[in-house]
Write a protein that holds these residues in place. Structure first.
Motif, PDB file in Angstrom:
ATOM      1  N   GLN A 290       0.837  -1.208   0.000  1.00 14.07           N
ATOM      2  CA  GLN A 290       0.000   0.000   0.000  1.00 14.07           C
ATOM      3  C   GLN A 290       0.873   1.261   0.000  1.00 14.07           C
ATOM      4  OE1 GLN A 290      -0.461  -2.644   1.957  1.00 14.07           O
ATOM      5  NE2 GLN A 290      -2.456  -3.410   1.233  1.00 14.07           N
ATOM      6  N   TRP A 291       1.965   1.221   0.783  1.00 14.93           N
ATOM      7  CA  TRP A 291       2.879   2.369   0.793  1.00 14.93           C
ATOM      8  C   TRP A 291       3.502   2.574  -0.587  1.00 14.93           C
ATOM      9  CZ3 TRP A 291       4.775   6.608   3.055  1.00 14.93           C
ATOM     10  CH2 TRP A 291       5.999   7.091   2.584  1.00 14.93           C
ATOM     11  N   ARG A 292       3.966   1.491  -1.186  1.00 10.95           N
ATOM     12  CA  ARG A 292       4.628   1.610  -2.485  1.00 10.95           C
ATOM     13  C   ARG A 292       3.664   2.117  -3.544  1.00 10.95           C
ATOM     14  NH1 ARG A 292       9.673  -0.492  -2.125  1.00 10.95           N
ATOM     15  NH2 ARG A 292      10.082  -1.956  -0.412  1.00 10.95           N
ATOM     16  N   LEU A 293       2.413   1.656  -3.499  1.00 10.64           N
ATOM     17  CA  LEU A 293       1.410   2.150  -4.446  1.00 10.64           C
ATOM     18  C   LEU A 293       1.125   3.626  -4.217  1.00 10.64           C
ATOM     19  CD1 LEU A 293      -1.126  -0.822  -4.555  1.00 10.64           C
ATOM     20  CD2 LEU A 293       0.358  -0.051  -6.418  1.00 10.64           C
ATOM     21  N   PHE A 294       1.021   4.011  -2.948  1.00  8.37           N
ATOM     22  CA  PHE A 294       0.802   5.417  -2.621  1.00  8.37           C
ATOM     23  C   PHE A 294       1.934   6.285  -3.182  1.00  8.37           C
ATOM     24  CE2 PHE A 294       2.700   8.495   0.368  1.00  8.37           C
ATOM     25  CZ  PHE A 294       1.828   9.566   0.158  1.00  8.37           C
ATOM     26  N   ALA A 295       3.185   5.868  -2.939  1.00  5.89           N
ATOM     27  CA  ALA A 295       4.335   6.659  -3.374  1.00  5.89           C
ATOM     28  C   ALA A 295       4.372   6.780  -4.897  1.00  5.89           C
ATOM     29  CB  ALA A 295       5.629   6.035  -2.860  1.00  5.89           C
ATOM     30  N   TYR A 296       4.127   5.668  -5.581  1.00  5.72           N
ATOM     31  CA  TYR A 296       4.169   5.681  -7.046  1.00  5.72           C
ATOM     32  C   TYR A 296       3.035   6.515  -7.626  1.00  5.72           C
ATOM     33  CZ  TYR A 296       4.017   4.008 -11.866  1.00  5.72           C
ATOM     34  OH  TYR A 296       3.978   3.932 -13.231  1.00  5.72           O
ATOM     35  N   GLN A 297       1.830   6.330  -7.108  1.00  5.42           N
ATOM     36  CA  GLN A 297       0.688   7.079  -7.635  1.00  5.42           C
ATOM     37  C   GLN A 297       0.801   8.570  -7.341  1.00  5.42           C
ATOM     38  OE1 GLN A 297      -2.587   4.948  -5.862  1.00  5.42           O
ATOM     39  NE2 GLN A 297      -2.465   3.263  -7.340  1.00  5.42           N
ATOM     40  N   ALA A 298       1.336   8.918  -6.176  1.00  2.00           N
ATOM     41  CA  ALA A 298       1.553  10.329  -5.855  1.00  2.00           C
ATOM     42  C   ALA A 298       2.579  10.935  -6.803  1.00  2.00           C
ATOM     43  CB  ALA A 298       2.001  10.477  -4.408  1.00  2.00           C
ATOM     44  N   TRP A 299       3.659  10.195  -7.072  1.00  2.00           N
ATOM     45  CA  TRP A 299       4.673  10.668  -8.019  1.00  2.00           C
ATOM     46  C   TRP A 299       4.066  10.876  -9.409  1.00  2.00           C
ATOM     47  CZ3 TRP A 299       6.527   8.653 -12.584  1.00  2.00           C
ATOM     48  CH2 TRP A 299       7.653   9.283 -13.111  1.00  2.00           C
ATOM     49  N   GLN A 300       3.216   9.944  -9.840  1.00  2.00           N
ATOM     50  CA  GLN A 300       2.562  10.084 -11.148  1.00  2.00           C
ATOM     51  C   GLN A 300       1.717  11.356 -11.210  1.00  2.00           C
ATOM     52  OE1 GLN A 300       0.499   6.223 -11.500  1.00  2.00           O
ATOM     53  NE2 GLN A 300       1.610   5.950 -13.419  1.00  2.00           N
ATOM     54  N   LYS A 301       0.943  11.611 -10.166  1.00  2.00           N
ATOM     55  CA  LYS A 301       0.071  12.786 -10.157  1.00  2.00           C
ATOM     56  C   LYS A 301       0.883  14.077 -10.140  1.00  2.00           C
ATOM     57  CE  LYS A 301      -3.755  10.382  -7.880  1.00  2.00           C
ATOM     58  NZ  LYS A 301      -4.525  10.205  -6.623  1.00  2.00           N
ATOM     59  N   LEU A 302       1.972  14.096  -9.388  1.00  2.00           N
ATOM     60  CA  LEU A 302       2.805  15.288  -9.335  1.00  2.00           C
ATOM     61  C   LEU A 302       3.565  15.488 -10.654  1.00  2.00           C
ATOM     62  CD1 LEU A 302       4.092  14.973  -5.682  1.00  2.00           C
ATOM     63  CD2 LEU A 302       2.510  16.694  -6.570  1.00  2.00           C
ATOM     64  N   SER A 303       3.935  14.397 -11.318  1.00  2.00           N
ATOM     65  CA  SER A 303       4.561  14.510 -12.637  1.00  2.00           C
ATOM     66  C   SER A 303       3.578  15.107 -13.635  1.00  2.00           C
ATOM     67  CB  SER A 303       5.044  13.139 -13.117  1.00  2.00           C
ATOM     68  OG  SER A 303       6.068  12.650 -12.294  1.00  2.00           O
ATOM     69  N   TRP A 304       2.313  14.705 -13.534  1.00  2.00           N
ATOM     70  CA  TRP A 304       1.280  15.295 -14.398  1.00  2.00           C
ATOM     71  C   TRP A 304       1.150  16.791 -14.108  1.00  2.00           C
ATOM     72  CZ3 TRP A 304      -3.232  17.827 -13.086  1.00  2.00           C
ATOM     73  CH2 TRP A 304      -4.123  18.094 -14.135  1.00  2.00           C
ATOM     74  N   LEU A 305       1.171  17.156 -12.836  1.00  2.00           N
ATOM     75  CA  LEU A 305       1.107  18.569 -12.463  1.00  2.00           C
ATOM     76  C   LEU A 305       2.298  19.335 -13.038  1.00  2.00           C
ATOM     77  CD1 LEU A 305      -0.279  20.799 -10.698  1.00  2.00           C
ATOM     78  CD2 LEU A 305       1.283  20.094  -8.853  1.00  2.00           C
ATOM     79  N   ASP A 306       3.470  18.730 -12.978  1.00  2.00           N
ATOM     80  CA  ASP A 306       4.665  19.381 -13.536  1.00  2.00           C
ATOM     81  C   ASP A 306       4.504  19.664 -15.027  1.00  2.00           C
ATOM     82  OD1 ASP A 306       6.046  19.453 -11.147  1.00  2.00           O
ATOM     83  OD2 ASP A 306       7.033  17.524 -11.472  1.00  2.00           O
ATOM     84  N   GLU A 307       3.983  18.682 -15.749  1.00  2.00           N
ATOM     85  CA  GLU A 307       3.868  18.829 -17.204  1.00  2.00           C
ATOM     86  C   GLU A 307       2.761  19.782 -17.615  1.00  2.00           C
ATOM     87  OE1 GLU A 307       5.923  17.595 -19.617  1.00  2.00           O
ATOM     88  OE2 GLU A 307       7.121  17.200 -17.839  1.00  2.00           O
ATOM     89  N   THR A 308       1.669  19.803 -16.874  1.00  2.00           N
ATOM     90  CA  THR A 308       0.513  20.594 -17.296  1.00  2.00           C
ATOM     91  C   THR A 308       0.488  22.007 -16.723  1.00  2.00           C
ATOM     92  OG1 THR A 308      -0.805  19.662 -15.485  1.00  2.00           O
ATOM     93  CG2 THR A 308      -0.924  18.551 -17.636  1.00  2.00           C
ATOM     94  N   VAL A 309       1.127  22.182 -15.554  1.00  2.00           N
ATOM     95  CA  VAL A 309       1.063  23.492 -14.894  1.00  2.00           C
ATOM     96  C   VAL A 309       2.456  24.077 -14.660  1.00  2.00           C
ATOM     97  CG1 VAL A 309       0.281  24.771 -12.865  1.00  2.00           C
ATOM     98  CG2 VAL A 309      -1.116  22.880 -13.767  1.00  2.00           C
ATOM     99  N   MET A 310       3.301  23.330 -13.957  1.00  2.00           N
ATOM    100  CA  MET A 310       4.589  23.866 -13.536  1.00  2.00           C
ATOM    101  C   MET A 310       5.484  24.258 -14.702  1.00  2.00           C
ATOM    102  SD  MET A 310       4.381  24.122 -10.352  1.00  2.00           S
ATOM    103  CE  MET A 310       3.731  23.472  -8.842  1.00  2.00           C
ATOM    104  N   ARG A 311       5.411  23.509 -15.794  1.00  2.00           N
ATOM    105  CA  ARG A 311       6.256  23.812 -16.945  1.00  2.00           C
ATOM    106  C   ARG A 311       5.980  25.207 -17.500  1.00  2.00           C
ATOM    107  NH1 ARG A 311       9.638  20.957 -19.394  1.00  2.00           N
ATOM    108  NH2 ARG A 311       8.941  19.025 -18.442  1.00  2.00           N
ATOM    109  N   ARG A 312       4.764  25.716 -17.290  1.00  2.00           N
ATOM    110  CA  ARG A 312       4.398  27.039 -17.805  1.00  2.00           C
ATOM    111  C   ARG A 312       4.927  28.177 -16.945  1.00  2.00           C
ATOM    112  NH1 ARG A 312      -2.060  25.941 -18.947  1.00  2.00           N
ATOM    113  NH2 ARG A 312      -1.800  24.111 -20.319  1.00  2.00           N
ATOM    114  N   VAL A 313       5.222  27.897 -15.673  1.00  2.00           N
ATOM    115  CA  VAL A 313       5.557  28.992 -14.754  1.00  2.00           C
ATOM    116  C   VAL A 313       6.939  28.846 -14.112  1.00  2.00           C
ATOM    117  CG1 VAL A 313       3.140  29.492 -14.251  1.00  2.00           C
ATOM    118  CG2 VAL A 313       4.361  27.824 -12.840  1.00  2.00           C
ATOM    119  N   VAL A 314       7.525  27.654 -14.169  1.00  2.00           N
ATOM    120  CA  VAL A 314       8.822  27.417 -13.531  1.00  2.00           C
ATOM    121  C   VAL A 314       9.899  27.342 -14.608  1.00  2.00           C
ATOM    122  CG1 VAL A 314      10.174  25.839 -12.097  1.00  2.00           C
ATOM    123  CG2 VAL A 314       7.732  26.180 -11.624  1.00  2.00           C
TER     124      VAL A 314
END
Length: 336
Positions: A290-314
């Motif tokens: 459960q921990w490993r799934l949490f860590a991986y899924q959280a990383w996936q969601k934050l990577s999506w945030l990086d590509e869709t939002v952060m790349r425009r402002v950072v």
């Protein structure tokens, strides 16, 4: 023209044997010899490296490797490449997963560490992949000119003393029109915050788990001491960080054309480095599925945030990972 022979072999004419644990004297000597440090550190890590970095050869990492390749090289590449080389292969993570993704048909792996080459070839055999390997210095690649259609590497350039010389060698062994793709390289700014977060997490975890109520979460002191010695060598083997524009200039100076650098992981790195450090500081049996799934899924969601939002402002230099690609020019083509 043929390149130099692979670096050093033993008296039987074979690749040197891996040394899984360095002595204190060897560690001290490594501070004066960068390439010795590379061998000691990576031989030390070879058998546990996949576990340490959650490397696998299933759909999770196949998708990750293919995603990194397409993010920098584009999705319109003429796949599969017939023959590919992984430089500084480690356990074969990047090339073996790219081969499983259909990016390359056959492969070769090289690394300065005999231990890493041994594990990479074992992983390839277990996967049924057509791969050969050699212990070799990335500044003197032991293959003939115009051998490969593709050269790849993941988290390797920052270990090489002379990056431009290594890229010249990469271009030499590529066929005209062949492409190189390197990913997983630390940016200068990203490395600053990632290391600081890692140090703070390690300090907090190893001290909090001294409390009697949390003793079960503490790794044995011998393992923590060994991790500390490995970390000391890590400070020696990590030679460079990269600014994307300067990395592009280095590749062009080496003779590449169609050069492009890209960065990724900002929010994902701010989350990922403390998580990885925490996982290294506690017993493996405390990390549930459960921990490993949490860590991986959280990383996936934050990577999506990086590509869709952060790349425009950072700014791109603030992201943690740098990737670079380039092409060996055909005769008469030297345009950058």
């Amino acid at each position: 023209m043929t390149s130099n022979e692979p670096t050093p072999v033993d008296a039987r004419g074979e690749d040197p044997a891996p040394r899984p644990h360095a002595t204190a004297e060897e560690v001290a000597a490594a501070f004066e010899d960068t390439k010795l440090a590379q061998v000691l550190y990576h031989d030390w890590e070879a058998e546990t490296y996949d576990e340490k970095w959650s490397i696998s050869y299933d759909e999770r990492c196949v998708s990750y490797a293919r995603g990194r390749f397409e993010a920098i090289a584009g999705e319109d590449q003429p796949l599969p490449y017939e023959r590919a080389l992984e430089l500084g292969c480690g356990t074969g993570f990047f090339l073996l997963n790219l081969m499983q993704a259909g990016v390359a048909r056959t492969g070769s792996v090289t690394d300065l560490s005999p231990g890493m080459v041994k594990v990479a070839l074992r992983n390839a055999e277990n996967l049924g992949l057509d791969v050969d390997g050699r212990v070799a210095d990335a500044e003197r690649i032991p293959y003939d000119d115009n051998t490969f259609d593709l050269v790849v590497g993941h988290a390797v350039l920052h270990h090489i003393p002379d990056v431009e010389q290594s890229l010249r060698e990469v271009l030499r062994v590529l066929k005209p029109g062949g492409r190189f793709v390197f990913a997983g390289e630390p940016t200068t700014v990203g490395n600053l915050y990632a290391r600081r977060l890692g140090q703070l997490t390690w300090y907090a975890t190893t001290n909090i788990t001294k409390l009697s109520a949390l003793q079960a979460w503490r790794r044995p002191q011998s393992e923590l001491d060994e991790s500390s010695r490995a970390a000391a060598l890590e400070a020696v083997v990590d030679l460079h960080t990269f600014e994307p524009r300067k990395l592009e200039r280095t590749a062009r100076n080496a003779g590449a054309v169609d050069v492009k650098a890209r960065t990724e992981e900002f929010a994902a790195a701010l989350f990922g480095w403390p998580v990885r450090t925490f996982e290294a500081a506690v017993p493996a049996d405390k990390l549930s599925l459960q921990w490993r799934l949490f860590a991986y899924q959280a990383w996936q969601k934050l990577s999506w945030l990086d590509e869709t939002v952060m790349r425009r402002v950072v700014p791109r230099g603030f992201f943690y990972n740098a990737m670079i690609t380039g092409v060996k020019p055909a005769p008469g083509n030297t345009a950058g």
